[in-house]
Design an enzyme around this catalytic site. Sequence first.
Site, PDB file in Angstrom:
ATOM      1  CG  ASP A 109       6.941  -0.328   4.301  1.00  0.00           C
ATOM      2  OD1 ASP A 109       7.511  -1.419   4.477  1.00  0.00           O
ATOM      3  OD2 ASP A 109       5.704  -0.187   4.463  1.00  0.00           O
TER       4      ASP A 109
ATOM      5  CD  GLU B  87       2.104  -5.065   3.017  1.00  0.00           C
ATOM      6  OE1 GLU B  87       2.402  -4.197   2.190  1.00  0.00           O
ATOM      7  OE2 GLU B  87       2.971  -5.741   3.616  1.00  0.00           O
TER       8      GLU B  87
HETATM    9  C1  BGC Z   1       4.827  -3.288   5.236  1.00  0.00           C
HETATM   10  C2  BGC Z   1       5.321  -2.892   6.603  1.00  0.00           C
HETATM   11  C3  BGC Z   1       6.220  -3.960   7.159  1.00  0.00           C
HETATM   12  C4  BGC Z   1       7.344  -4.229   6.179  1.00  0.00           C
HETATM   13  C5  BGC Z   1       8.317  -5.290   6.646  1.00  0.00           C
HETATM   14  C6  BGC Z   1       5.935  -3.739   4.342  1.00  0.00           C
HETATM   15  O1  BGC Z   1       5.435  -4.294   3.166  1.00  0.00           O
HETATM   16  O2  BGC Z   1       4.141  -2.206   4.661  1.00  0.00           O
HETATM   17  O3  BGC Z   1       4.228  -2.647   7.447  1.00  0.00           O
HETATM   18  O4  BGC Z   1       6.699  -3.583   8.408  1.00  0.00           O
HETATM   19  O5  BGC Z   1       6.796  -4.657   4.963  1.00  0.00           O
HETATM   20  O6  BGC Z   1       7.796  -6.546   6.506  1.00  0.00           O
HETATM   21  C1  BGC Z   2       7.516  -9.734   2.596  1.00  0.00           C
HETATM   22  C2  BGC Z   2       6.779  -8.738   3.447  1.00  0.00           C
HETATM   23  C3  BGC Z   2       6.766  -7.458   2.783  1.00  0.00           C
HETATM   24  C4  BGC Z   2       6.234  -7.589   1.368  1.00  0.00           C
HETATM   25  C5  BGC Z   2       6.303  -6.276   0.658  1.00  0.00           C
HETATM   26  C6  BGC Z   2       6.897  -9.789   1.222  1.00  0.00           C
HETATM   27  O1  BGC Z   2       7.581 -10.672   0.404  1.00  0.00           O
HETATM   28  O2  BGC Z   2       7.458 -10.986   3.176  1.00  0.00           O
HETATM   29  O3  BGC Z   2       7.375  -8.581   4.685  1.00  0.00           O
HETATM   30  O4  BGC Z   2       5.964  -6.637   3.537  1.00  0.00           O
HETATM   31  O5  BGC Z   2       6.934  -8.548   0.643  1.00  0.00           O
HETATM   32  O6  BGC Z   2       5.827  -6.354  -0.643  1.00  0.00           O
END
Ligand code: BGC
Ligand code: BGC
Length: 581
Positions: A294, A486
Site C-alpha cells: 500500500d 480512511e
Molecule cells: C489505500 C489503498 C489505496 C491506495 C492507493 C491507500 O492509502 O489504503 O486502499 O488503494 O492508497 O490510492
Molecule cells: C492519496 C491517496 C492515498 C493517501 C495515502 C493521498 O494523498 O491521494 O491515494 O491513499 O494519500 O495517505
Amino acid sequence: MHTQNPYDLAPSREVADQLLSQMTLAEKAGQITQVEKNSITPEDVAEYAIGSVLSGGGGNPSPNNPETWLQMVRSYIDASHNSRLGIPALYGTDAVHGHSNAVGATIFPHNIGLGATGDADLVERVYRAAALETTATGARWMFAPALSVALDPRWGRTYESFGDDPELVSRLGAAAVRGIVGETSNGSSTALASIKHFVGDGGTAWGSAGPVEWLDFWDDWGDGWKIDQGDTRVDEKTLRAVHLYPFHASISAGALTVMASYSSWNGEKIHGHHALLTEVLKGELGFEGFVISDWLGLGQLDPDPYLCVVKGLGAGVDMVMVPFEYKDFISTVVAAVEAGDIELARLDDAVRRILTVKHAIGLFSSFAHQDPSLDLVGSSAHRVIAREAAAASAVLLKNDGDLLPLSSGEILLAGSGAHDIGNQCGGWTIEWQGSAGQTTPGTTILQAFDHHSLEFDVTHSMTGSFPEGSCWPVGVVVVAEPPYAEGNGDSADCALPADDLQAIEEVRARVDHLVVVVLSGRPVVLDAVADQCDAMVAAWLPGTEGSGIVDVLTGTRPFRGRLPRPWLNMWNRGHGLEGRR
Ligand code: BGC
Ligand code: BGC
C-alpha cells in the site's frame, strides 16, 4: 486449499521467464516499482523501465474528463514501450465504486450498500460496468474490491466493506472479482482486481492506530486516526475464520493482485509479515499473482529506509507502491541485492509474478492498443445498473402506519443529502476524501423527485427553513455524513451533523408525517431521530444515481435491502435498532 483461477498462467510464465533472462538488475528493480503519476514523467517511465504507474485518490488529469484520462494513461503506457525491452507498464487506479476518480464516470453505491443488496449477480454487473469504464480510459488495474470484514463502525473505511459477515464478504467479493475480470480469453476489457487489504484490516482495535514517529503524514492528521491502520488483536483461528476467509473465493475467481494491509496482526505489520504474505497467501492459498504494497506502506516497517525495502520484499511484497521517490527506491533495491540483503531469487520471483500477470491480461497483445470506447464512461446503460443497485441497497428501518411508499402530492424536502451529488457519493469520489457539491454529473434526490412520473410538488430547502405557519402533509429529510476516507473518517461517536439534526427539527414542526433518509458510510447514532420520524431509510452512499433512492421511496421498486451489519454493534443505544438485520 489450493485455488484455481480462470486465467491460464502457464504460457504467460514462459514469456515471463524469457524476458527475465534478458533483464538487468536495474530493470528488475524498475519492474517492481509503482510510481504516483504526478511524481514521474513518461520519459522516466521508459528510462527507468518502471513497472507501474498509479493514480491515488484524486490523482486526476486537469481538466478531469474521460478524454484527458485516456491521454494521461496512454502517455505513460506508450512511453513504457520505448524502454529497452519494451515491457508495458500497468496503470492502476482506485476504481472502488465505479471509475471513481474520473469526472463523468458512473458512481455506484459503495460496498456497504452493495452488501445490503446481498445480490451477487447485481454486484458482478456493477463491477463489470466499473471495469468497462476504467479500461475504456486505458487503465487496466483497479484497486478493488476491498474484502475487509469491518467489525467496528467507528472505522473510517467501514463503507468500503461489504459487511461484518465473512460469508457475505466472501460471496460478494468473489462476484466483484468476476465482474472485474470479465472475459479473460479475448478482451481488452479484462481488468485486474486487487483484493485488499490483506489481511485483518477490518479487525483493528480502537486506539491502536499510529502515530508512527518517523512518518510525516501522521502530523497532518493530528489525533484523527484512531483505528485505521491499527492492530488486529486476535488469535490465528479467528484471523483465518473472519479476515482471511474471503480471500479464498476471490483468488479462485481470478484476483491476480493482492494489496497488503497497513494494519498489524498482534503488533506485527502485515507489510513485513513473511508467514502471512508468503507462507499463507502464496503457499497455502496457492496465490500465483503478485502482492502490491500500500501507499508508503513499506515506510512503516523501520526508521531506516534501506531496512524497509529489505524487510518488505523479504516478507513477500512483489511490487512496491513507492509512490514518490522511485530513483531512491530503485537504487536501494539494487544495492540490497548486491549486498546480499535481498536474495536475487526473491527479486526474480517478484518480477516473474508481475510479468506473468501482465501477459495473462493481454498487456503484450495487440488488442491492448486498440481504441477503447470512451462512450462507455458514464453511459446510460451503466447508470441504469447504478440506479438499480442504489434502490436494492436501501434498507427500510422503520415505517409506522405504512407511510412509505409515498404517492403523489406535496413534499417538503430538506437535509444536506437532498440535493448534493458529492454527499451522495462519499469518499473516494473525484478526490481522495470526496467532497460535497456538484463534483460530477448525476441525479440528486431532489432532481429525481422532480423528474418522477408521479406528480410530486417538492418544496426544497437544505437547512429546512421554510415560511412560518405553512404546513405540509409529508416531509423528507435526507441527512448525510460529510464525505471522508480512511482514518480521516475514524469517529468516536458516529454522529450525524448538527445542521441535519436541526433540519429535522425544522421540518418536523411543519409536517404531518416525516421520513428520514440516512446517507452514511456506516450505522450512525439515530437516537434523536428515530422518535421524531414515522419512517426511516438507510440509503448508505448510493452514488450518482439518486433516482434509485426515490424509486423505493415512491414504490416504483420495493425495499429489498437488509442490514449487512448490525446497526451499531459497538454500543447499544435504545430504539430497538441495534443488531437488527
Ligand atoms: C489505500 C489503498 C489505496 C491506495 C492507493 C491507500 O492509502 O489504503 O486502499 O488503494 O492508497 O490510492
Ligand atoms: C492519496 C491517496 C492515498 C493517501 C495515502 C493521498 O494523498 O491521494 O491515494 O491513499 O494519500 O495517505
